[in-house]
Design a protein around this motif. Structure first.
Motif, mmCIF file in Angstrom:
data_model
loop_
_atom_site.group_PDB
_atom_site.id
_atom_site.type_symbol
_atom_site.label_atom_id
_atom_site.label_comp_id
_atom_site.label_asym_id
_atom_site.label_seq_id
_atom_site.Cartn_x
_atom_site.Cartn_y
_atom_site.Cartn_z
ATOM 1 N N THR A 36 31.066 43.990 47.359
ATOM 2 C CA THR A 36 31.128 42.795 46.528
ATOM 3 C C THR A 36 32.118 41.818 47.144
ATOM 4 O OG1 THR A 36 32.954 43.573 45.149
ATOM 5 C CG2 THR A 36 30.712 44.204 44.457
ATOM 6 N N ARG A 42 28.784 48.247 46.546
ATOM 7 C CA ARG A 42 27.500 47.918 45.926
ATOM 8 C C ARG A 42 26.537 49.071 46.174
ATOM 9 N NH1 ARG A 42 24.500 44.466 48.051
ATOM 10 N NH2 ARG A 42 25.646 43.868 49.887
ATOM 11 N N ALA A 53 22.136 44.102 43.542
ATOM 12 C CA ALA A 53 23.261 44.878 44.055
ATOM 13 C C ALA A 53 22.879 45.697 45.279
ATOM 14 C CB ALA A 53 23.815 45.793 42.971
#
Length: 81
Positions: A36, A42, A53
């Motif tokens: 992230t 993620r 994601a």
């Protein structure tokens, strides 16, 4: 079940045909798909392409959603971590 070769971060892995790239990554022991903006890991979250994601690079294409793509023989996948 037919087995395909998927190249994950440069390493060939045998994966079953008909699964998503996200499933293949998890089956191959990959738990972190990227980071992230704050440095957190993620991974697959929603599994249906909404959260994004699970973005990885697939065959040179950045920002591909691993949960929405089926594996293909010879596919090259790079995690962004």
């Amino acid at each position: 079940m037919k087995t395909l070769t998927l190249h994950i971060n440069g390493s060939p892995r045998a994966v079953p045909e008909g699964i998503t790239v996200a499933a293949a990554l998890r089956r191959s022991g990959v738990a972190v798909f990227g980071l992230t903006a704050h440095g957190g890991a993620r991974d697959v979250f929603c599994g249906m392409g909404q959260c994004q994601a699970c973005r990885v690079r697939i065959d040179g294409q950045d920002e591909s959603l691993a949960c929405m793509r089926l594996v293909a023989d010879g596919m090259r996948v790079e995690t962004l971590a």
